[in-house]
Scaffold this motif. Structure first.
Motif, mmCIF file in Angstrom:
data_model
loop_
_atom_site.group_PDB
_atom_site.id
_atom_site.type_symbol
_atom_site.label_atom_id
_atom_site.label_comp_id
_atom_site.label_asym_id
_atom_site.label_seq_id
_atom_site.Cartn_x
_atom_site.Cartn_y
_atom_site.Cartn_z
ATOM 1 N N UNK A 58 0.829 -1.207 0.000
ATOM 2 C CA UNK A 58 0.000 0.000 0.000
ATOM 3 C C UNK A 58 0.865 1.259 0.000
ATOM 4 N N UNK A 59 0.343 2.298 -0.661
ATOM 5 C CA UNK A 59 1.001 3.597 -0.693
ATOM 6 C C UNK A 59 -0.015 4.669 -0.317
ATOM 7 N N UNK A 60 0.418 5.617 0.483
ATOM 8 C CA UNK A 60 -0.445 6.730 0.867
ATOM 9 C C UNK A 60 -0.561 7.693 -0.310
ATOM 10 N N UNK A 61 -1.792 8.031 -0.707
ATOM 11 C CA UNK A 61 -1.956 9.057 -1.732
ATOM 12 C C UNK A 61 -2.602 10.323 -1.190
ATOM 13 N N UNK A 62 -3.033 10.284 0.058
ATOM 14 C CA UNK A 62 -3.551 11.508 0.669
ATOM 15 C C UNK A 62 -3.576 11.323 2.172
ATOM 16 N N UNK A 63 -3.266 12.401 2.881
ATOM 17 C CA UNK A 63 -3.488 12.418 4.324
ATOM 18 C C UNK A 63 -4.064 13.772 4.702
ATOM 19 N N UNK A 64 -4.888 13.786 5.729
ATOM 20 C CA UNK A 64 -5.488 15.036 6.192
ATOM 21 C C UNK A 64 -4.416 15.919 6.814
ATOM 22 N N UNK A 65 -4.721 17.201 6.988
ATOM 23 C CA UNK A 65 -3.709 18.133 7.475
ATOM 24 C C UNK A 65 -3.215 17.759 8.868
ATOM 25 N N UNK A 66 -4.044 17.068 9.641
ATOM 26 C CA UNK A 66 -3.651 16.668 10.987
ATOM 27 C C UNK A 66 -3.017 15.285 11.018
#
Length: 239
Positions: free
Chosen positions: A213-221
């Protein structure tokens, strides 16, 4: 709802200011923010259609992402939540046939899970860890992801949204230990709870990376994380 959203975002902002953010890959395909400001998620949209298998695990009192997925792709969404306040809220809603609600939670085993009550009557989130010191619990039915899939006749899952108030770490471990690899995982991590360390989240993300798995988005927090599996089409999210 507005006050709850403000409280939730202010609490999470502490972790943004503390630098708890994750490195993520730039998306190669289109993504969209689906759902409202409180319950929405950034989702890779390529490849999703009416045949997609979508699980929304953890409802509380917000089905905006689930309904947005139905509106955009015409798919059926299976929503899961066993907690009393969520059940009462869902019973008051008028939902489309393509949103199938199941009064079950998800855990690393089949059976019942004791969950702690929220600290206030106007809060909805029951938690696996005690965040209030009240020690009052309710017993809720839970199933493994593999059991839910078998019961529902699914051989794959295209998207899982997982917002289960501290129980996500055990579910991630169970998923990684199985052969199941959903194309997308949208996970809220809860290391803002006193009994859960940010290192637990780092370890979970490292294990997910090892599983493809790869992160393609994370929230600002840095608490809401969207991941996509390397087996996804090259123009979906990131690989």
């Amino acid at each position: 709802m507005l006050l709850k959203m403000i409280f939730r975002e202010c609490r999470r902002a502490v972790y943004y200011c503390s630098g708890q953010r994750w490195v993520y890959a730039r998306p190669k395909g289109p993504v969209a923010r689906l759902g409202n400001a409180y319950g929405g998620w950034t989702t890779a949209t390529t490849g999703l259609n009416a045949q997609s298998v979508v699980y929304g695990i953890g409802v509380g009192t917000d089905l905006s992402w689930d309904l947005a997925m139905i509106d955009r792709f015409g798919c059926t969404v299976h929503a899961f939540d066993p907690t009393p306040r969520s059940l009462a809220w869902v019973q008051q809603q008028t939902l489309p046939a393509s949103l199938q609600f199941h009064p079950l939670g998800v855990a690393e085993y089949d059976g019942n899970l004791e969950l702690f009550l929220p600290p206030r009557d106007d809060y909805v989130s029951f938690t696996r860890v005690d965040t209030t010191g009240q020690q009052t619990k309710v017993s809720c039915p839970v199933r493994k992801l593999s059991t839910l899939m078998q019961d529902l006749g699914h051989t794959r899952i295209d998207v899982i949204k997982l917002d289960i108030e501290g129980a996500e770490y055990a579910v991630v471990d169970d998923l990684i230990g199985s052969e199941l690899r959903p194309t997308q995982l949208l996970i809220e991590f809860h290391h803002f709870f006193d009994s859960i360390s940010v290192e637990q989240t780092r370890n979970a993300l490292a294990r997910l990376r090892d599983a493809g798995y790869r992160i393609f988005h994370s929230s600002f927090h840095g608490l809401d994380v969207s991941l996509i599996h390397e087996s996804a089409p090259a123009d979906a999210g990131t690989v």
